[in-house]
Design an enzyme around this catalytic site. Structure first.
Site, PDB file in Angstrom:
ATOM      1  N   SER A  55     -47.918 -51.242   0.890  1.00  0.00           N
ATOM      2  CA  SER A  55     -48.470 -50.273  -0.055  1.00  0.00           C
ATOM      3  C   SER A  55     -49.987 -50.283  -0.080  1.00  0.00           C
ATOM      4  O   SER A  55     -50.608 -49.358  -0.612  1.00  0.00           O
ATOM      5  CB  SER A  55     -47.929 -50.537  -1.467  1.00  0.00           C
ATOM      6  OG  SER A  55     -46.540 -50.333  -1.530  1.00  0.00           O
ATOM      7  N   GLY A 238     -49.945 -44.162  -0.212  1.00  0.00           N
ATOM      8  CA  GLY A 238     -50.300 -42.756  -0.095  1.00  0.00           C
ATOM      9  C   GLY A 238     -49.969 -41.933  -1.327  1.00  0.00           C
ATOM     10  O   GLY A 238     -49.534 -42.440  -2.370  1.00  0.00           O
ATOM     11  N   CYS A 264     -41.762 -48.126  -7.469  1.00  0.00           N
ATOM     12  CA  CYS A 264     -43.120 -47.714  -7.074  1.00  0.00           C
ATOM     13  C   CYS A 264     -43.135 -46.310  -6.470  1.00  0.00           C
ATOM     14  O   CYS A 264     -42.935 -45.340  -7.183  1.00  0.00           O
ATOM     15  CB  CYS A 264     -43.734 -48.764  -6.148  1.00  0.00           C
ATOM     16  SG  CYS A 264     -44.035 -50.304  -7.010  1.00  0.00           S
ATOM     17  N   GLY A 308     -51.636 -46.387  -7.293  1.00  0.00           N
ATOM     18  CA  GLY A 308     -52.791 -45.589  -7.651  1.00  0.00           C
ATOM     19  C   GLY A 308     -52.420 -44.198  -8.110  1.00  0.00           C
ATOM     20  O   GLY A 308     -53.291 -43.408  -8.476  1.00  0.00           O
ATOM     21  N   PHE A 309     -51.113 -43.876  -8.069  1.00  0.00           N
ATOM     22  CA  PHE A 309     -50.593 -42.588  -8.522  1.00  0.00           C
ATOM     23  C   PHE A 309     -49.515 -42.845  -9.574  1.00  0.00           C
ATOM     24  O   PHE A 309     -48.953 -43.947  -9.649  1.00  0.00           O
ATOM     25  CB  PHE A 309     -50.002 -41.792  -7.352  1.00  0.00           C
ATOM     26  CG  PHE A 309     -51.020 -41.361  -6.334  1.00  0.00           C
ATOM     27  CD1 PHE A 309     -51.581 -40.092  -6.396  1.00  0.00           C
ATOM     28  CD2 PHE A 309     -51.430 -42.218  -5.330  1.00  0.00           C
ATOM     29  CE1 PHE A 309     -52.529 -39.685  -5.461  1.00  0.00           C
ATOM     30  CE2 PHE A 309     -52.375 -41.825  -4.391  1.00  0.00           C
ATOM     31  CZ  PHE A 309     -52.924 -40.557  -4.457  1.00  0.00           C
ATOM     32  N   HIS A 354     -43.059 -53.790  -9.385  1.00  0.00           N
ATOM     33  CA  HIS A 354     -42.339 -54.581  -8.384  1.00  0.00           C
ATOM     34  C   HIS A 354     -41.475 -55.654  -9.047  1.00  0.00           C
ATOM     35  O   HIS A 354     -41.977 -56.718  -9.413  1.00  0.00           O
ATOM     36  CB  HIS A 354     -43.335 -55.254  -7.440  1.00  0.00           C
ATOM     37  CG  HIS A 354     -43.985 -54.317  -6.479  1.00  0.00           C
ATOM     38  ND1 HIS A 354     -43.530 -54.138  -5.202  1.00  0.00           N
ATOM     39  CD2 HIS A 354     -45.057 -53.504  -6.612  1.00  0.00           C
ATOM     40  CE1 HIS A 354     -44.286 -53.262  -4.568  1.00  0.00           C
ATOM     41  NE2 HIS A 354     -45.224 -52.851  -5.416  1.00  0.00           N
ATOM     42  N   GLU A 356     -39.311 -57.515  -7.532  1.00  0.00           N
ATOM     43  CA  GLU A 356     -38.858 -58.533  -6.577  1.00  0.00           C
ATOM     44  C   GLU A 356     -39.584 -59.870  -6.753  1.00  0.00           C
ATOM     45  O   GLU A 356     -39.230 -60.865  -6.120  1.00  0.00           O
ATOM     46  CB  GLU A 356     -39.013 -58.032  -5.139  1.00  0.00           C
ATOM     47  CG  GLU A 356     -40.413 -58.041  -4.588  1.00  0.00           C
ATOM     48  CD  GLU A 356     -41.261 -56.897  -5.100  1.00  0.00           C
ATOM     49  OE1 GLU A 356     -42.501 -56.989  -4.997  1.00  0.00           O
ATOM     50  OE2 GLU A 356     -40.695 -55.902  -5.607  1.00  0.00           O
TER      51      GLU A 356
END
Length: 380
Positions: A55, A238, A264, A308-309, A354, A356
């Site tokens: 990521s 992205g 995510c 970031g989004f 996350h 995990e």
């Protein structure tokens, strides 16, 4: 990126931000030049997992913890097959790593993989600048790459923005592979790799799930060829606004009412599939100490983030979508950003962080159990 690797610790280096601010220090890792979006991560530990998280593709990561590299680099904690960050920024690199699992130092591994970094700068000042101005394009230059600042600034400003970037295909696996269940096999899950971390299928395998990890270009036929009990959409880099293919694929899964879990990037894909928009955060959430409330239980979790989004969905009302009612299930307590979604009329949910727990914390591990419960319910 151009690199060489000798004598980095004594080589001058400069970090140039797109707004013209510069920070001078010493080369760390490979010597040369690199470009990316400058972001900061607030984790006190877990740098190896951060660096190998897909990521972070095309991002220059600033470590806010003042000393980095104390535990060196081992061969067990990688989250993928390589370092994905474009560059690494630290204040005080450890002179001698000390950990019983360490095989080499962090800077040796950065050199080995050709990752250009910089050390010895005021990372607190840099982090405050990014919080005030927002994440931005940047470049790290060392050795023969250092030139006059106006020239370096021009090169930084010529780089592409993260908004509008489609990156998930370049980090995803090209071939499908299987992570077998640990112990007795209970379920089969098709996991769409948009930048998956290695610990994620392992956490499912620990719960008796055989995980078929599929490329980002997988089709609905590819998913259902493995006869899945559930479908998982992973994290990834992205702008989710570019991910029309994964949105169409998730739509096909939702139409078949197969139990679905996303994290995510997968959360943003679910948001788009439900008809919500996405937007770029000013400086994002990155680190392993982010507070999130699970609104379904009222519990507050300390969680690991890298995004970031975010999804633009109403926080305080149930929304009608083409797949039934949906609501925001988790919210960030720092800034009220949407951190999870769930459908109320079929088995599908997602979170923006996350669970995990690589490199921790473990507060959100229950989400894998929640996914198991959805698959159990569908079977019943």
């Amino acid at each position: 990126m151009t690199t060489s690797t000798r004598g980095a610790a004594k080589t001058p280096a400069v970090l140039v931000l797109e707004d013209g601010r510069t920070f001078r220090g010493r080369a760390y890792g490979a010597v040369g030049e690199t470009f990316g979006e400058a972001v900061f991560s607030t984790g006190m530990t877990g740098y190896q997992e951060t660096l190998t998280d897909p990521s972070y593709d095309r991002q220059i990561v600033v470590a806010t913890a003042p000393q980095i590299g104390n535990t060196g680099w081992n061969d067990e904690d990688d989250e993928s097959g390589r370092i994905w960050v474009s560059g690494y920024v630290v204040r005080d690199p450890a002179r001698v790593p000390s950990n019983w699992r360490a095989k080499r130092s962090l800077d040796d591994e950065l050199e080995r993989q050709g990752v250009v970094g910089i050390s010895g700068i005021d990372t607190r000042a840099l982090t405050r600048h990014l919080r005030e101005r927002g994440s931005m394009r940047a470049g790290i230059f060392s050795g023969e790459s250092v030139a006059a600042e106006p020239e370096l600034l021009t090169r930084v400003q010529a780089q592409p923005h993260m908004k509008g970037a489609s990156l998930y295909e370049e980090v995803a696996t090209k071939e499908a592979y299987v992570v077998p269940a640990v112990g007795e096999k209970r379920f089969t899950v098709a996991a769409v790799d948009l930048g998956i971390k290695g610990m994620t299928p392992h956490r499912m395998a620990e719960r008796g799930i055989e995980v078929h990890v599929l490329p980002a270009t997988a089709t609905a036929d590819d998913i259902y060829a493995v006869n899945p009990d559930g479908v998982f959409f992973s994290n990834g880099p992205g702008d989710p606004a570019t991910a029309d293919g994964p949105v169409a694929l998730m739509t096909a899964v939702l139409e078949r009412r197969t139990p679905l879990f996303g994290i995510c990037f997968g959360n943003q894909i679910l948001g788009r599939a439900l008809g919500f928009g996405t937007y770029k955060l000013k400086y994002g959430h990155r680190g392993i100490n982010q507070p999130v409330q699970d609104r379904t239980t009222g519990k507050v979790e300390v969680t690991a983030h890298n995004h970031g989004f975010a999804v633009d969905a109403p926080l305080d009302q149930v929304s009608d979508t083409k797949f039934g009612r949906a609501e925001v299930s988790h919210v960030c307590l720092n800034d009220d950003v949407v951190e999870g979604l769930q459908l109320l009329d079929q088995p599908a949910f997602s979170v923006q962080y996350h669970p995990e727990a690589a490199a921790g914390p473990h507060d959100a591990a229950y989400l894998f159990d929640r996914f198991v419960s959805l698959m159990e319910g569908q079977r019943a």
